[in-house]
Motif scaffolding. Structure first.
Motif, short mmCIF file in Angstrom:
data_model
loop_
_atom_site.label_atom_id
_atom_site.label_comp_id
_atom_site.label_asym_id
_atom_site.label_seq_id
_atom_site.Cartn_x
_atom_site.Cartn_y
_atom_site.Cartn_z
N UNK A 63 4.27 -2.58 -2.60
CA UNK A 63 4.94 -1.75 -1.62
C UNK A 63 4.36 -2.03 -0.24
N UNK A 64 5.10 -1.66 0.78
CA UNK A 64 4.62 -1.75 2.16
C UNK A 64 4.14 -0.37 2.57
N UNK A 65 2.84 -0.24 2.77
CA UNK A 65 2.28 1.06 3.15
C UNK A 65 2.54 1.30 4.63
N UNK A 66 3.12 2.46 4.92
CA UNK A 66 3.40 2.87 6.29
C UNK A 66 2.31 3.81 6.78
N UNK A 67 2.34 4.18 8.05
CA UNK A 67 1.48 5.27 8.50
C UNK A 67 1.86 6.53 7.73
N UNK A 68 0.90 7.40 7.43
CA UNK A 68 1.25 8.62 6.68
C UNK A 68 2.41 9.40 7.30
N UNK A 69 2.44 9.45 8.64
CA UNK A 69 3.55 10.07 9.36
C UNK A 69 4.19 8.99 10.24
N UNK A 70 5.18 8.27 9.71
CA UNK A 70 5.80 7.20 10.50
C UNK A 70 6.42 7.71 11.79
#
Length: 291
Positions: A63-70
């Motif tokens: 998976x591509x981990x995003x910032x916790x709050x994109x």
């Protein structure tokens, strides 16, 4: 719980990372929809409304981990000069235009970073966008508010905390000094790496027992116990909530310790090709290349 926002096959969701850190399970609401991280914070992760689907467990590298709050509910609330040694090094640098006399602030110093600054773990910091070539790093612990509150007493403050994450409060020092305030120099696009995970408060019995470190290209630059904060987390929450209502999803960055680039003589600013790695045991490691 260790929670992440991620993208897989074009679908954005929120996931629960297993204790080994090797797999993530997508979280689904009772109606089958995928809640955002803000949804989880607002529901306080209530198992009756949000549950992990074991069949959706997948290797984290897939998976591509995003910032916790994109995207943010509101600007990140940041605290300046919240470690005594950093306050002294910043004053000595000549770039501090926030006061004329006091090295160590009598009251917390607040400023904000906007949604345009947020990038994920592993995403490049766009240092080349700063034409002054004065990009600096600041490793920080962030508190994520979980319960709405106004006039919160220090003794009840931690009851309003949902969890913790990390940011790098990337700063253009020249812009910070030129404009006689901190907003512009700290709000260039991509100047706030965040994550990689949001760790719930129950996982961290004593946040002040933790230590924050920052390495640049493997070299230790910052190392401080969170107990060294001039204004601790309950004080910050009490001070802010005395004036404004804190909302679930608000993010408070607690300040950076001594060892930033501006503190060296000559300053050691970030350059394309560098890598900045921030770590707090129990919360995670945030690492970003510089472009």
């Amino acid at each position: 719980m260790r929670l992440i926002s991620f993208e897989q096959h074009g679908r954005v969701g929120t996931g629960l990372v297993d204790p080994s850190g090797r797999t993530v399970s997508r979280l689904c609401a009772a109606d089958g929809t995928s809640p955002t991280m803000l949804d989880l914070v607002r529901s306080a992760g209530a198992p009756a409304s949000v549950a992990a689907e074991p069949q959706d467990a997948t290797p984290i590298e897939d998976v591509t981990v995003l910032a916790p709050f994109p995207s943010l509910l509101r600007n990140i609330i940041c605290v300046g000069k919240n470690y005594r040694a950093h306050a002294a090094e910043f004053e000595a640098s000549g770039f501090d235009s926030s006061s004329q006399s006091e090295v160590v602030p009598q009251f917390p110093v607040f400023f904000t970073k906007g949604s345009n600054t947020v990038i994920a773990d592993g995403a490049p910091i766009p240092a080349s966008s700063d034409t002054t070539n004065s990009v600096d790093y600041e490793g920080e612990l962030c508190v994520v508010v979980g319960r709405k509150g106004r006039n919160i007493a220090p003794g009840q403050a931690l009851d309003h905390v949902f969890g913790y994450t990390l940011i790098n409060d990337v700063t253009s020092r020249v812009l910070q000094g030129q404009h006689k305030q901190w907003f512009l120099g700290k709000n260039l696009d991509g100047f706030c790496p965040m994550g990689p995970a949001l760790v719930t408060r129950d996982e961290i019995p004593d946040v002040e027992a933790l230590r924050l470190t920052t390495h640049v290209n493997g070299e230790l630059r910052q190392s401080a116990a969170l107990s060294d904060l001039l204004f601790d987390i309950p004080t910050l929450i009490a001070t802010l909530s005395a004036q404004i209502t804190l909302e679930p999803g608000d993010i408070i960055a607690t300040g950076t310790p001594q060892g930033v680039g501006i503190g060296f003589k000559p300053p050691r600013y970030l350059r394309p090709g560098d890598t900045v790695t921030i770590r707090v045991d129990g919360i995670g490691t945030l690492s970003n290349p510089v472009r």
